[in-house]
Design a protein around this motif. Structure first.
Motif, PDB file in Angstrom:
ATOM      1  N   VAL A 171    -106.782  47.344  62.114  1.00 49.54           N
ATOM      2  CA  VAL A 171    -106.151  47.017  63.137  1.00 49.54           C
ATOM      3  C   VAL A 171    -105.353  48.594  63.984  1.00 49.54           C
ATOM      4  O   VAL A 171    -104.659  48.809  63.229  1.00 49.54           O
ATOM      5  N   ARG A 172    -105.397  48.663  65.298  1.00 46.31           N
ATOM      6  CA  ARG A 172    -104.866  49.571  66.166  1.00 46.31           C
ATOM      7  C   ARG A 172    -104.648  49.388  67.078  1.00 46.31           C
ATOM      8  O   ARG A 172    -105.071  48.884  68.121  1.00 46.31           O
ATOM      9  N   VAL A 173    -103.483  50.442  67.790  1.00 48.99           N
ATOM     10  CA  VAL A 173    -102.548  49.917  69.384  1.00 48.99           C
ATOM     11  C   VAL A 173    -103.053  50.764  69.853  1.00 48.99           C
ATOM     12  O   VAL A 173    -101.666  51.506  69.764  1.00 48.99           O
ATOM     13  N   GLU A 174    -103.170  50.840  70.875  1.00 47.15           N
ATOM     14  CA  GLU A 174    -103.348  52.080  72.324  1.00 47.15           C
ATOM     15  C   GLU A 174    -102.716  51.256  73.305  1.00 47.15           C
ATOM     16  O   GLU A 174    -102.657  50.401  74.064  1.00 47.15           O
ATOM     17  N   GLY A 208     -97.131  60.082  68.799  1.00 47.68           N
ATOM     18  CA  GLY A 208     -97.646  60.207  69.645  1.00 47.68           C
ATOM     19  C   GLY A 208     -99.497  60.134  69.175  1.00 47.68           C
ATOM     20  O   GLY A 208    -100.724  59.737  70.022  1.00 47.68           O
ATOM     21  N   ASP A 209     -99.536  58.941  68.102  1.00 53.40           N
ATOM     22  CA  ASP A 209    -100.646  58.347  67.941  1.00 53.40           C
ATOM     23  C   ASP A 209    -100.747  57.116  68.021  1.00 53.40           C
ATOM     24  O   ASP A 209     -99.981  56.144  67.791  1.00 53.40           O
ATOM     25  N   ALA A 210    -102.217  56.789  67.845  1.00 58.62           N
ATOM     26  CA  ALA A 210    -101.866  55.057  68.446  1.00 58.62           C
ATOM     27  C   ALA A 210    -101.591  54.384  66.663  1.00 58.62           C
ATOM     28  O   ALA A 210    -101.244  54.908  66.160  1.00 58.62           O
ATOM     29  N   ILE A 211    -100.801  53.214  67.215  1.00 53.28           N
ATOM     30  CA  ILE A 211     -99.921  52.344  65.878  1.00 53.28           C
ATOM     31  C   ILE A 211    -101.590  51.534  65.324  1.00 53.28           C
ATOM     32  O   ILE A 211    -101.409  51.322  65.293  1.00 53.28           O
ATOM     33  N   THR A 212    -100.469  51.841  63.914  1.00 53.30           N
ATOM     34  CA  THR A 212    -101.134  50.998  62.516  1.00 53.30           C
ATOM     35  C   THR A 212     -99.904  50.270  62.208  1.00 53.30           C
ATOM     36  O   THR A 212     -99.211  50.992  62.447  1.00 53.30           O
ATOM     37  N   PHE A 213    -100.364  49.748  60.914  1.00 54.49           N
ATOM     38  CA  PHE A 213    -100.096  49.060  60.432  1.00 54.49           C
ATOM     39  C   PHE A 213     -99.567  49.323  59.106  1.00 54.49           C
ATOM     40  O   PHE A 213    -100.585  48.695  58.603  1.00 54.49           O
ATOM     41  N   THR A 270     -99.210  48.854  82.411  1.00 59.76           N
ATOM     42  CA  THR A 270    -100.067  47.789  82.555  1.00 59.76           C
ATOM     43  C   THR A 270    -100.701  47.336  81.712  1.00 59.76           C
ATOM     44  O   THR A 270    -101.299  46.155  82.002  1.00 59.76           O
ATOM     45  N   LYS A 271    -101.987  48.297  81.252  1.00 57.67           N
ATOM     46  CA  LYS A 271    -103.197  48.355  79.906  1.00 57.67           C
ATOM     47  C   LYS A 271    -101.805  48.442  78.757  1.00 57.67           C
ATOM     48  O   LYS A 271    -102.298  49.288  78.475  1.00 57.67           O
ATOM     49  N   ILE A 272    -102.447  48.066  77.503  1.00 59.13           N
ATOM     50  CA  ILE A 272    -102.785  47.699  76.258  1.00 59.13           C
ATOM     51  C   ILE A 272    -103.845  47.666  75.475  1.00 59.13           C
ATOM     52  O   ILE A 272    -104.584  46.151  75.721  1.00 59.13           O
ATOM     53  N   ALA A 273    -103.899  48.827  74.312  1.00 57.30           N
ATOM     54  CA  ALA A 273    -105.804  48.020  73.807  1.00 57.30           C
ATOM     55  C   ALA A 273    -105.001  47.704  72.363  1.00 57.30           C
ATOM     56  O   ALA A 273    -104.966  48.616  71.637  1.00 57.30           O
ATOM     57  N   ILE A 274    -106.310  46.978  71.889  1.00 57.84           N
ATOM     58  CA  ILE A 274    -106.145  46.765  69.551  1.00 57.84           C
ATOM     59  C   ILE A 274    -107.564  46.556  69.606  1.00 57.84           C
ATOM     60  O   ILE A 274    -107.723  45.935  69.757  1.00 57.84           O
ATOM     61  N   LEU A 275    -107.575  47.638  69.048  1.00 59.40           N
ATOM     62  CA  LEU A 275    -109.063  47.853  68.449  1.00 59.40           C
ATOM     63  C   LEU A 275    -108.955  46.767  66.786  1.00 59.40           C
ATOM     64  O   LEU A 275    -107.425  47.599  65.739  1.00 59.40           O
TER      65      LEU A 275
END
Length: 313
Positions: A179-182, A203-208, A221-226
């Motif tokens: 999963v990543r969060v942008e 500066g990268d998408a958050i990964t876990f 106001t908008k966040i995406a979870i891929l």
């Protein structure tokens, strides 16, 4: 007890006989809200797939809060002072609001419920402020789930009060490592694992790959979870909530949480719309409004570039 029909929802008995509200937009598209905690415990898409994560060991027994779904953190987020951790809204019995103030309906008008919480005498001993916490839970015609909270200071003594707040949303994911969060790149955050020390995200998408507990500040106001494996993107839209908390306990912490299964962390991710860094202060008669809208879109682009026109604009 059989389910009781209302024009926009049905009232039914849930786990351990607790009252719950069922919202439906189609045969499979639904949401469930327990009056205990004003707590959304289920949100299903048109295929009947569960989009929220509920702990395998969730305890539906007051006064223990329900682990998973969307707990409400009010009048505080975290564990401060004499109040219980994350406040008391998530383990009080709410009522269906018979006379809610006018509020725009973001979807067809047949799948929403208005709830209200007022303080008990015991609440006033630990947090001596009168308030009305109204919340509408709205299941849209496209399956989007909207929670709109209104908190009003009803103190008769002229005193203001201050609070912090979060929608502590647990998303169901296939595999946390996929999963990543942008939307949170390059932002400052407070690290709860390091006494809320302040850092700046790379500066990268958050990964876990390990435990995370961060409060991102001044967020969009908008966040995406891929979710790469499910080819699904969750879109979190929020108003009146400047911060975003990202939490996953990982393996070691999971084992120390009694109402969370040891392996649950692999299939859940909390991304929480919140107001933490700058607490909200209301004078008597003043009202604060915070809105969260969740949607899940099938994303052929979830493994590569997110299409910003579709999601983050």
């Amino acid at each position: 007890m059989a389910a009781t029909e209302h024009p926009s929802f049905e009232l039914a008995k849930g786990i351990n006989g607790l009252d719950k509200i069922v919202l439906r937009q189609s045969r499979y598209r639904s949401a469930e809200v327990y009056l205990y905690g004003g707590h959304v415990t289920s949100w299903k898409n048109e295929n009947g797939e569960e989009l929220l994560y509920l702990s395998s060991k969730a305890i539906f027994k007051p006064p223990k809060p329900i682990r998973g779904g969307i707990p409400l953190c009010f009048p505080q987020f975290s564990n401060l002072g004499t109040l219980e951790s994350h406040g008391f809204a998530r383990n009080r019995i709410w009522e269906v609001d018979a006379s809610p103030p006018p509020l725009p309906t973001y979807s067809s008008p047949n799948a929403f419920v208005d709830l209200i919480l007022r303080p008990t005498e015991d609440d006033l001993k630990t947090w001596p402020h009168n308030f009305e916490f109204r919340m509408r839970v709205d299941l849209g015609s496209e399956g989007e789930l909207t929670l709109t909270s209104r908190i009003r200071n009803t103190n008769a003594d002229g005193k203001p009060f201050t609070f912090t707040f979060a929608y502590h949303t647990y998303f169901s994911v296939s595999d946390i490592s996929e999963v990543r969060v942008e939307g949170l790149e390059t932002l400052d955050y407070l690290d709860n694992l390091k006494n809320r020390e302040r850092f700046t995200e790379q500066g990268d998408a958050i990964t876990f790959e390990s435990e995370i507990d961060k409060i991102y500040l001044s967020t969009p106001t908008k966040i995406a979870i891929l979710d790469h494996e499910k080819k699904r993107t969750f879109v979190v839209r929020k108003d009146g909530l400047a911060d975003a908390v990202v939490w996953n306990p990982w393996d070691k912490k999971s084992k120390s949480i009694s109402d969370l299964g040891d392996e649950d962390y692999k299939h859940m991710l909390c991304v929480e719309a919140a107001a933490v860094e700058r607490p909200i202060t209301l004078k008597p008669g003043e009202e604060w409004k915070g809105r969260l809208e969740l949607s899940a879109v099938p994303s052929s682009y979830s493994s590569g570039q997110l299409d910003p026109k579709k999601v983050l604009q």
